[in-house]
Design a protein around this motif. Structure first.
Motif, PDB file in Angstrom:
ATOM      1  N   LEU A   2       0.808  -1.233   0.000  1.00  0.00           N
ATOM      2  CA  LEU A   2       0.000   0.000   0.000  1.00  0.00           C
ATOM      3  C   LEU A   2       0.839   1.280   0.000  1.00  0.00           C
ATOM      4  CD1 LEU A   2      -2.792  -1.123   2.524  1.00  0.00           C
ATOM      5  CD2 LEU A   2      -2.940  -1.012   0.023  1.00  0.00           C
ATOM      6  N   HIS A   3       2.178   1.150   0.021  1.00  0.00           N
ATOM      7  CA  HIS A   3       2.992   2.361   0.218  1.00  0.00           C
ATOM      8  C   HIS A   3       2.821   3.400  -0.900  1.00  0.00           C
ATOM      9  CE1 HIS A   3       5.897   0.674  -2.624  1.00  0.00           C
ATOM     10  NE2 HIS A   3       6.581   1.807  -2.583  1.00  0.00           N
ATOM     11  N   ASP A   4       2.614   2.925  -2.137  1.00  0.00           N
ATOM     12  CA  ASP A   4       2.484   3.872  -3.257  1.00  0.00           C
ATOM     13  C   ASP A   4       1.055   3.956  -3.793  1.00  0.00           C
ATOM     14  OD1 ASP A   4       5.018   4.930  -3.409  1.00  0.00           O
ATOM     15  OD2 ASP A   4       5.755   3.559  -4.947  1.00  0.00           O
ATOM     16  N   ILE A   5       0.101   3.489  -3.014  1.00  0.00           N
ATOM     17  CA  ILE A   5      -1.275   3.382  -3.506  1.00  0.00           C
ATOM     18  C   ILE A   5      -1.865   4.759  -3.894  1.00  0.00           C
ATOM     19  CG2 ILE A   5      -2.504   3.510  -1.250  1.00  0.00           C
ATOM     20  CD1 ILE A   5      -3.336   0.855  -3.872  1.00  0.00           C
ATOM     21  N   ALA A   6      -1.321   5.836  -3.287  1.00  0.00           N
ATOM     22  CA  ALA A   6      -1.854   7.174  -3.590  1.00  0.00           C
ATOM     23  C   ALA A   6      -0.997   7.931  -4.610  1.00  0.00           C
ATOM     24  CB  ALA A   6      -1.957   7.997  -2.297  1.00  0.00           C
ATOM     25  N   LYS A   7       0.038   7.269  -5.133  1.00  0.00           N
ATOM     26  CA  LYS A   7       1.017   8.005  -5.941  1.00  0.00           C
ATOM     27  C   LYS A   7       0.448   8.538  -7.255  1.00  0.00           C
ATOM     28  CE  LYS A   7       5.851   8.161  -6.924  1.00  0.00           C
ATOM     29  NZ  LYS A   7       7.141   7.701  -6.489  1.00  0.00           N
ATOM     30  N   GLU A   8      -0.602   7.920  -7.763  1.00  0.00           N
ATOM     31  CA  GLU A   8      -1.128   8.378  -9.053  1.00  0.00           C
ATOM     32  C   GLU A   8      -2.347   9.304  -8.910  1.00  0.00           C
ATOM     33  OE1 GLU A   8      -1.263   4.807 -11.454  1.00  0.00           O
ATOM     34  OE2 GLU A   8       0.886   4.533 -11.176  1.00  0.00           O
ATOM     35  N   TYR A  17       4.147  13.897  -1.234  1.00  0.00           N
ATOM     36  CA  TYR A  17       2.724  13.926  -0.873  1.00  0.00           C
ATOM     37  C   TYR A  17       2.141  12.522  -0.666  1.00  0.00           C
ATOM     38  CZ  TYR A  17       2.245  18.827  -2.542  1.00  0.00           C
ATOM     39  OH  TYR A  17       2.352  20.164  -2.736  1.00  0.00           O
ATOM     40  N   HIS A  18       2.498  11.608  -1.579  1.00  0.00           N
ATOM     41  CA  HIS A  18       1.723  10.356  -1.664  1.00  0.00           C
ATOM     42  C   HIS A  18       1.817   9.474  -0.418  1.00  0.00           C
ATOM     43  CE1 HIS A  18       5.678   9.068  -3.134  1.00  0.00           C
ATOM     44  NE2 HIS A  18       5.331   7.833  -2.821  1.00  0.00           N
ATOM     45  N   GLY A  19       2.923   9.588   0.335  1.00  0.00           N
ATOM     46  CA  GLY A  19       3.041   8.811   1.562  1.00  0.00           C
ATOM     47  C   GLY A  19       2.002   9.278   2.583  1.00  0.00           C
ATOM     48  N   TYR A  74       5.815   7.511   6.280  1.00  0.00           N
ATOM     49  CA  TYR A  74       7.194   8.018   6.312  1.00  0.00           C
ATOM     50  C   TYR A  74       8.112   7.369   5.295  1.00  0.00           C
ATOM     51  CZ  TYR A  74       5.649  10.456  10.460  1.00  0.00           C
ATOM     52  OH  TYR A  74       4.962  11.296  11.311  1.00  0.00           O
ATOM     53  N   HIS A  75       7.537   6.618   4.324  1.00  0.00           N
ATOM     54  CA  HIS A  75       8.429   5.969   3.350  1.00  0.00           C
ATOM     55  C   HIS A  75       9.068   6.975   2.400  1.00  0.00           C
ATOM     56  CE1 HIS A  75       5.302   6.009   0.121  1.00  0.00           C
ATOM     57  NE2 HIS A  75       6.345   5.865  -0.687  1.00  0.00           N
ATOM     58  N   THR A  76       8.547   8.188   2.364  1.00  0.00           N
ATOM     59  CA  THR A  76       9.150   9.190   1.477  1.00  0.00           C
ATOM     60  C   THR A  76      10.132  10.109   2.214  1.00  0.00           C
ATOM     61  OG1 THR A  76       7.216  10.568   1.843  1.00  0.00           O
ATOM     62  CG2 THR A  76       7.262   9.317  -0.196  1.00  0.00           C
ATOM     63  N   THR A  77       9.889  10.350   3.479  1.00  0.00           N
ATOM     64  CA  THR A  77      10.733  11.329   4.195  1.00  0.00           C
ATOM     65  C   THR A  77      11.622  10.701   5.261  1.00  0.00           C
ATOM     66  OG1 THR A  77       8.978  11.696   5.839  1.00  0.00           O
ATOM     67  CG2 THR A  77       9.049  13.211   3.940  1.00  0.00           C
ATOM     68  N   ALA A 137      13.281  -1.004   1.731  1.00  0.00           N
ATOM     69  CA  ALA A 137      12.777  -1.906   0.680  1.00  0.00           C
ATOM     70  C   ALA A 137      12.343  -1.107  -0.551  1.00  0.00           C
ATOM     71  CB  ALA A 137      11.613  -2.736   1.207  1.00  0.00           C
ATOM     72  N   ASP A 138      11.810   0.085  -0.334  1.00  0.00           N
ATOM     73  CA  ASP A 138      11.386   0.928  -1.461  1.00  0.00           C
ATOM     74  C   ASP A 138      12.601   1.400  -2.270  1.00  0.00           C
ATOM     75  OD1 ASP A 138       9.707   2.503  -3.066  1.00  0.00           O
ATOM     76  OD2 ASP A 138       9.913   4.225  -1.743  1.00  0.00           O
ATOM     77  N   VAL A 139      13.642   1.796  -1.560  1.00  0.00           N
ATOM     78  CA  VAL A 139      14.823   2.365  -2.242  1.00  0.00           C
ATOM     79  C   VAL A 139      15.639   1.293  -2.968  1.00  0.00           C
ATOM     80  CG1 VAL A 139      16.985   3.632  -1.866  1.00  0.00           C
ATOM     81  CG2 VAL A 139      14.939   4.282  -0.595  1.00  0.00           C
TER      82      VAL A 139
HETATM   83 FE   LIG Z   1       6.628   6.180  -2.819  1.00  0.00          FE
END
Ligand SMILES: [Fe+2]
Ligand SMILES: [Fe+2]
Length: 192
Positions: free
Chosen positions: A49-55, A83-85, A109-112, A127-129
């Motif tokens: 779900l970490h990037d579920i809002a990215k689009e 924003y998306h996180g 906090y996966h973005t910051t 894991a994201d990076v």
């Molecule tokens: Fe992300």
């Protein structure tokens, strides 16, 4: 909800490329969780779900963030990439019945990053990076290192992000600076 339902939601919500990235992050999050003794299901849930809002369009996310009243760092609002996180942190509990604060914070906090990240937050950030779909030069080496030096890879990743933001003349979130400072303090104390 079950993991397969989160996976299905990611498939329906995201582009093919981002869906594949999502699966790769969830897989690595699960593996790292197993290695470090964290909750594997929680790690996979946050990964899925970490990037579920990215689009979601940036202006829509901006409104969600502004109206939430949880943003006290205006520099965050100047960098659309983060924003998306926070958008996911705000929308996931409503869309899916995810209430575990550790999972929600790992998404947020996966973005910051931030000072005092939990083990699960670090796992999902890293894991994201260094996920299996990353193709930059150092990705494989960092991915392998993540299994025995999570904080070291986290610091490398935060360093890389901060350098990139400076290069692009974009503001750096206070949380990222706090995260960087904490890791520097801790890792330099360990080497003394
Ligand atoms: Fe992300
Ligand atoms: Fe991602």
């Amino acid at each position: 909800m079950e993991l397969c339902q989160f996976e299905q939601a990611a498939k329906e919500t995201l582009s093919k490329k981002r869906y594949e990235h999502t699966l790769a992050v969830a897989r690595l999050s699960g593996e790292l969780a197993e290695t470090y003794g964290a909750d594997v299901t929680a790690a996979k849930t946050a990964g899925l779900l970490h990037d579920i809002a990215k689009e979601i369009p940036a202006d829509e996310q901006f409104t969600i963030l502004k109206e939430s009243g949880i943003i006290n760092d205006t520099s965050l609002l100047l960098n659309q990439n983060v924003y998306h996180g926070i958008t996911a942190f705000l929308t996931v509990p409503k869309r899916f019945s995810v209430t575990d604060p550790d999972v929600l914070n790992a998404i947020r906090y996966h973005t910051t990053g931030r000072r005092g990240m939990s083990l699960l937050e670090k796992i999902v950030y890293v894991a994201d990076v260094v996920s299996y779909d990353r193709t930059y030069k150092e990705a494989k080496e960092l991915r392998e290192r993540a299994f025995y030096d999570l904080d070291g890879v986290l610091l490398e990743a935060v360093q890389f992000t901060i350098k990139k933001l400076v290069k692009q003349r974009l503001p750096i979130a206070f949380d990222s600076i706090d995260c960087y400072n904490e890791l520097c303090e801790r890792l330099s104390a360990q080497t003394k």
